[in-house]
Scaffold this motif. Structure first.
Motif, PDB file in Angstrom:
ATOM      1  N   SER A 269       0.818  -1.212   0.000  1.00  0.00           N
ATOM      2  CA  SER A 269       0.000   0.000   0.000  1.00  0.00           C
ATOM      3  C   SER A 269       0.851   1.260   0.000  1.00  0.00           C
ATOM      4  CB  SER A 269      -0.903   0.021   1.237  1.00  0.00           C
ATOM      5  OG  SER A 269      -0.125   0.177   2.417  1.00  0.00           O
ATOM      6  N   LYS A 270       2.126   1.117   0.393  1.00  0.00           N
ATOM      7  CA  LYS A 270       3.035   2.262   0.589  1.00  0.00           C
ATOM      8  C   LYS A 270       2.482   3.212   1.649  1.00  0.00           C
ATOM      9  CE  LYS A 270       6.314   2.996  -1.730  1.00  0.00           C
ATOM     10  NZ  LYS A 270       7.731   2.657  -1.553  1.00  0.00           N
ATOM     11  N   ASN A 271       1.763   2.641   2.616  1.00  0.00           N
ATOM     12  CA  ASN A 271       1.240   3.401   3.743  1.00  0.00           C
ATOM     13  C   ASN A 271       1.804   2.849   5.049  1.00  0.00           C
ATOM     14  OD1 ASN A 271      -0.469   5.094   2.241  1.00  0.00           O
ATOM     15  ND2 ASN A 271      -2.133   3.598   2.304  1.00  0.00           N
ATOM     16  N   VAL A 272       2.124   3.759   5.966  1.00  0.00           N
ATOM     17  CA  VAL A 272       2.497   3.391   7.327  1.00  0.00           C
ATOM     18  C   VAL A 272       1.337   3.770   8.232  1.00  0.00           C
ATOM     19  CG1 VAL A 272       4.052   3.866   9.254  1.00  0.00           C
ATOM     20  CG2 VAL A 272       4.966   3.683   6.940  1.00  0.00           C
ATOM     21  N   GLY A 273       0.872   2.828   9.038  1.00  0.00           N
ATOM     22  CA  GLY A 273      -0.282   3.068   9.892  1.00  0.00           C
ATOM     23  C   GLY A 273       0.084   3.585  11.266  1.00  0.00           C
ATOM     24  N   LEU A 274      -0.713   4.538  11.748  1.00  0.00           N
ATOM     25  CA  LEU A 274      -0.583   5.072  13.103  1.00  0.00           C
ATOM     26  C   LEU A 274      -1.964   5.048  13.748  1.00  0.00           C
ATOM     27  CD1 LEU A 274       1.464   8.287  12.279  1.00  0.00           C
ATOM     28  CD2 LEU A 274       2.366   6.228  13.300  1.00  0.00           C
ATOM     29  N   VAL A 275      -1.996   4.751  15.024  1.00  0.00           N
ATOM     30  CA  VAL A 275      -3.275   4.751  15.733  1.00  0.00           C
ATOM     31  C   VAL A 275      -3.223   5.798  16.838  1.00  0.00           C
ATOM     32  CG1 VAL A 275      -4.950   3.404  17.032  1.00  0.00           C
ATOM     33  CG2 VAL A 275      -3.609   2.320  15.225  1.00  0.00           C
TER      34      VAL A 275
ATOM     35  N   ALA B   9       7.125  14.356  12.736  1.00  0.00           N
ATOM     36  CA  ALA B   9       8.363  13.762  12.226  1.00  0.00           C
ATOM     37  C   ALA B   9       8.089  12.484  11.449  1.00  0.00           C
ATOM     38  CB  ALA B   9       9.318  13.478  13.388  1.00  0.00           C
ATOM     39  N   ILE B  10       7.137  11.683  11.905  1.00  0.00           N
ATOM     40  CA  ILE B  10       6.784  10.448  11.208  1.00  0.00           C
ATOM     41  C   ILE B  10       6.248  10.761   9.820  1.00  0.00           C
ATOM     42  CG2 ILE B  10       5.123   8.525  11.166  1.00  0.00           C
ATOM     43  CD1 ILE B  10       5.429   8.455  14.263  1.00  0.00           C
ATOM     44  N   ALA B  11       5.323  11.708   9.735  1.00  0.00           N
ATOM     45  CA  ALA B  11       4.731  12.066   8.447  1.00  0.00           C
ATOM     46  C   ALA B  11       5.788  12.613   7.485  1.00  0.00           C
ATOM     47  CB  ALA B  11       3.617  13.086   8.649  1.00  0.00           C
ATOM     48  N   LYS B  12       6.671  13.444   7.997  1.00  0.00           N
ATOM     49  CA  LYS B  12       7.719  14.032   7.162  1.00  0.00           C
ATOM     50  C   LYS B  12       8.692  12.968   6.663  1.00  0.00           C
ATOM     51  CE  LYS B  12      11.234  17.699   7.250  1.00  0.00           C
ATOM     52  NZ  LYS B  12      11.860  18.768   8.084  1.00  0.00           N
TER      53      LYS B  12
ATOM     54  N   TYR C  28       6.446   7.093   1.159  1.00  0.00           N
ATOM     55  CA  TYR C  28       5.312   6.487   1.853  1.00  0.00           C
ATOM     56  C   TYR C  28       4.363   7.574   2.357  1.00  0.00           C
ATOM     57  CZ  TYR C  28       7.579   1.879   2.072  1.00  0.00           C
ATOM     58  OH  TYR C  28       8.149   0.675   1.749  1.00  0.00           O
ATOM     59  N   ASP C  29       3.134   7.180   2.593  1.00  0.00           N
ATOM     60  CA  ASP C  29       2.165   8.063   3.230  1.00  0.00           C
ATOM     61  C   ASP C  29       1.821   7.496   4.604  1.00  0.00           C
ATOM     62  OD1 ASP C  29       1.788   9.966   1.125  1.00  0.00           O
ATOM     63  OD2 ASP C  29       0.664   8.435   0.036  1.00  0.00           O
ATOM     64  N   THR C  30       1.260   8.348   5.449  1.00  0.00           N
ATOM     65  CA  THR C  30       0.832   7.899   6.777  1.00  0.00           C
ATOM     66  C   THR C  30      -0.687   7.830   6.799  1.00  0.00           C
ATOM     67  OG1 THR C  30       1.030  10.209   7.514  1.00  0.00           O
ATOM     68  CG2 THR C  30       2.814   8.720   8.066  1.00  0.00           C
ATOM     69  N   LEU C  31      -1.181   6.761   7.359  1.00  0.00           N
ATOM     70  CA  LEU C  31      -2.626   6.560   7.474  1.00  0.00           C
ATOM     71  C   LEU C  31      -2.956   6.480   8.957  1.00  0.00           C
ATOM     72  CD1 LEU C  31      -5.272   6.116   5.954  1.00  0.00           C
ATOM     73  CD2 LEU C  31      -4.803   3.666   5.984  1.00  0.00           C
ATOM     74  N   ILE C  32      -3.794   7.390   9.404  1.00  0.00           N
ATOM     75  CA  ILE C  32      -4.082   7.512  10.822  1.00  0.00           C
ATOM     76  C   ILE C  32      -5.477   6.992  11.126  1.00  0.00           C
ATOM     77  CG2 ILE C  32      -4.390   9.134  12.732  1.00  0.00           C
ATOM     78  CD1 ILE C  32      -2.338  10.939  11.379  1.00  0.00           C
ATOM     79  N   ALA C  33      -5.561   6.181  12.167  1.00  0.00           N
ATOM     80  CA  ALA C  33      -6.849   5.688  12.649  1.00  0.00           C
ATOM     81  C   ALA C  33      -7.013   6.112  14.095  1.00  0.00           C
ATOM     82  CB  ALA C  33      -6.928   4.167  12.532  1.00  0.00           C
ATOM     83  N   TYR C  34      -8.225   6.485  14.449  1.00  0.00           N
ATOM     84  CA  TYR C  34      -8.526   6.878  15.832  1.00  0.00           C
ATOM     85  C   TYR C  34      -9.034   5.656  16.572  1.00  0.00           C
ATOM     86  CZ  TYR C  34     -10.812   9.218  19.757  1.00  0.00           C
ATOM     87  OH  TYR C  34     -11.206   9.606  20.999  1.00  0.00           O
ATOM     88  N   ASN C  35      -8.458   5.379  17.728  1.00  0.00           N
ATOM     89  CA  ASN C  35      -8.787   4.108  18.365  1.00  0.00           C
ATOM     90  C   ASN C  35     -10.046   4.111  19.208  1.00  0.00           C
ATOM     91  OD1 ASN C  35      -8.269   4.974  21.049  1.00  0.00           O
ATOM     92  ND2 ASN C  35      -6.134   4.403  20.948  1.00  0.00           N
TER      93      ASN C  35
ATOM     94  N   SER D 197      11.594   5.969  14.451  1.00  0.00           N
ATOM     95  CA  SER D 197      10.605   4.887  14.379  1.00  0.00           C
ATOM     96  C   SER D 197      10.094   4.706  12.960  1.00  0.00           C
ATOM     97  CB  SER D 197       9.438   5.170  15.327  1.00  0.00           C
ATOM     98  OG  SER D 197       8.718   6.326  14.938  1.00  0.00           O
ATOM     99  N   CYS D 198       9.929   5.806  12.233  1.00  0.00           N
ATOM    100  CA  CYS D 198       9.449   5.715  10.849  1.00  0.00           C
ATOM    101  C   CYS D 198      10.524   5.120   9.944  1.00  0.00           C
ATOM    102  CB  CYS D 198       9.018   7.086  10.345  1.00  0.00           C
ATOM    103  SG  CYS D 198       8.152   7.022   8.752  1.00  0.00           S
ATOM    104  N   ASP D 199      11.751   5.564  10.101  1.00  0.00           N
ATOM    105  CA  ASP D 199      12.849   4.983   9.323  1.00  0.00           C
ATOM    106  C   ASP D 199      12.964   3.484   9.587  1.00  0.00           C
ATOM    107  OD1 ASP D 199      14.001   6.824   7.586  1.00  0.00           O
ATOM    108  OD2 ASP D 199      15.268   7.711   9.139  1.00  0.00           O
ATOM    109  N   LYS D 200      12.782   3.108  10.840  1.00  0.00           N
ATOM    110  CA  LYS D 200      12.932   1.691  11.201  1.00  0.00           C
ATOM    111  C   LYS D 200      11.861   0.833  10.552  1.00  0.00           C
ATOM    112  CE  LYS D 200      14.610   0.032  15.023  1.00  0.00           C
ATOM    113  NZ  LYS D 200      14.897  -0.395  16.416  1.00  0.00           N
ATOM    114  N   ILE D 201      10.582   1.255  10.610  1.00  0.00           N
ATOM    115  CA  ILE D 201       9.525   0.426  10.031  1.00  0.00           C
ATOM    116  C   ILE D 201       9.686   0.325   8.517  1.00  0.00           C
ATOM    117  CG2 ILE D 201       7.826   2.293   9.816  1.00  0.00           C
ATOM    118  CD1 ILE D 201       7.126  -1.413  10.648  1.00  0.00           C
ATOM    119  N   ILE D 202      10.105   1.417   7.872  1.00  0.00           N
ATOM    120  CA  ILE D 202      10.291   1.376   6.413  1.00  0.00           C
ATOM    121  C   ILE D 202      11.492   0.500   6.064  1.00  0.00           C
ATOM    122  CG2 ILE D 202      10.853   2.750   4.371  1.00  0.00           C
ATOM    123  CD1 ILE D 202       9.164   5.006   5.567  1.00  0.00           C
TER     124      ILE D 202
END
Length: 333
Positions: free
Chosen positions: A64-70, A89-92, A99-106, A309-314
């Motif tokens: 998806s080329k998306n990184v998820g954040l909750v 910083a994660i989004a940047k 990649y893009d960031t996809l945010i979900a509210y928990n 954290s973003c560099d690590k997941i990618i």
């Protein structure tokens, strides 16, 4: 040649002699579609000059080329420097790496939000922005073998990829700073008792108290939530039992803002409470607060926590080698 703009998935299905859903499943590379059918559908797509949408291509590639954040359910979320700065910083960082960031509210259930992202193939990996003990979300991601990185650390598993600050050491050092300033009775106000950062910072505080044989009892300890109102109520409860308090460790900037509000409200003109004499050690705050207060601050690099954290997941998603745990430095001011 057929005009690409006019070609639809239904036209591909009709020309190939299959259903529309079969074409979709071919694009998504479902294993139950035979190689013969796949070859036929791909040939028709080439003949018609048909290319699936970016969404369809991501499904076909299973990326998806998306990184998820909750996001947590905290009412004060966007006022919290940690979440605000690390999120930016994660989004940047994600954007700089394609990649893009996809945010979900928990809401009240973080795990359900993560399940929605994972089951719908909306993200390739997840960044968890805080850690708690016996975390069901970590359990879910581990069972699914789904890539994730934790900002913080897991007390339940040693093999969780994480980015953290040495919160135990930082809390011990900031408490020692208060001792050196002459404090004899130091209280502690933390967030949720299930939060690993609260646990680490409390243990660091406690070790310093014991090492220096200082006064310690339950009336000096408050653990609630990461909210301004809890900071306000916590310092109120502590001072009701300990009017002679001369030191305080606060583990969070939002909680500290509630403490500050109480001190400024009750400290003016109250001769029985020398609130402005209390030395306060806190984390991630701005030392430009009320100049009457004696504040010692642990400057945690929240931007670096987010970037790392973003560099690590990618890097994990791209098959690169990473450290299991990365520790980000802090500065005691």
């Amino acid at each position: 040649m057929t005009n690409k703009k006019n070609v639809t998935i239904q036209m591909v299905a009709d020309r190939a002699g299959v259903s529309k859903s079969t074409v979709s499943r071919v694009i998504s590379d479902y294993p139950d579609i035979s190689d013969k059918t796949k070859k036929k559908v791909y040939q028709v797509m080439r003949d018609l000059n048909y290319y699936p949408s970016a969404i369809a291509r991501s499904l076909a590639n299973k990326k998806s080329k998306n990184v998820g954040l909750v996001l947590p359910a905290d009412d004060d979320f966007f006022e919290n420097p940690f979440f605000r700065d690390s999120l930016r910083a994660i989004a940047k960082t994600a954007s700089s790496r394609g990649y893009d960031t996809l945010i979900a509210y928990n809401g009240d259930n973080e795990t359900l939000s993560v399940e929605r992202l994972v089951k719908a193939n909306k993200v390739d990996g997840v960044i968890m922005m805080r850690s708690i003990i016996s975390d069901p979300t970590i359990e879910y991601l581990r069972e699914r073998k789904f890539p994730f990185v934790l900002i913080g650390k897991s007390l339940d598993y040693k093999d969780v990829y994480s980015v953290d600050t040495n919160n135990f050491e930082a809390a011990k050092k900031i408490t020692e700073k208060l001792v050196k300033k002459g404090c004899k009775k130091i209280a502690f106000i933390g967030g949720n008792k299930e939060s690993v950062v609260t646990i680490d910072r409390f243990n660091g505080y406690l070790e310093c108290i014991k090492d220096n044989n200082l006064i310690f009892d339950d009336t000096l300890i408050q653990k609630n939530e990461f909210r301004k109102c809890d900071g306000y109520l916590s310092i109120k409860r502590i001072l009701e039992k300990n009017p002679d308090l001369d030191g305080l460790v606060v583990t969070d900037a939002i909680i500290f803002s509630g403490v500050l509000e109480y001190i400024e409200k009750m400290g003016k003109g109250n001769k029985n409470l020398n609130l402005f004499n209390i030395v306060i050690g806190t984390f991630g705050t701005d030392n430009t607060y009320n100049s009457k207060l004696n504040i010692v601050n642990v400057d945690v690099d929240y931007m670096e926590l987010g970037r790392a954290s973003c560099d690590k997941i990618i890097n994990i998603l791209e098959g690169k080698e990473v450290n299991e745990i990365d520790i980000i430095d802090y500065i005691l001011k």
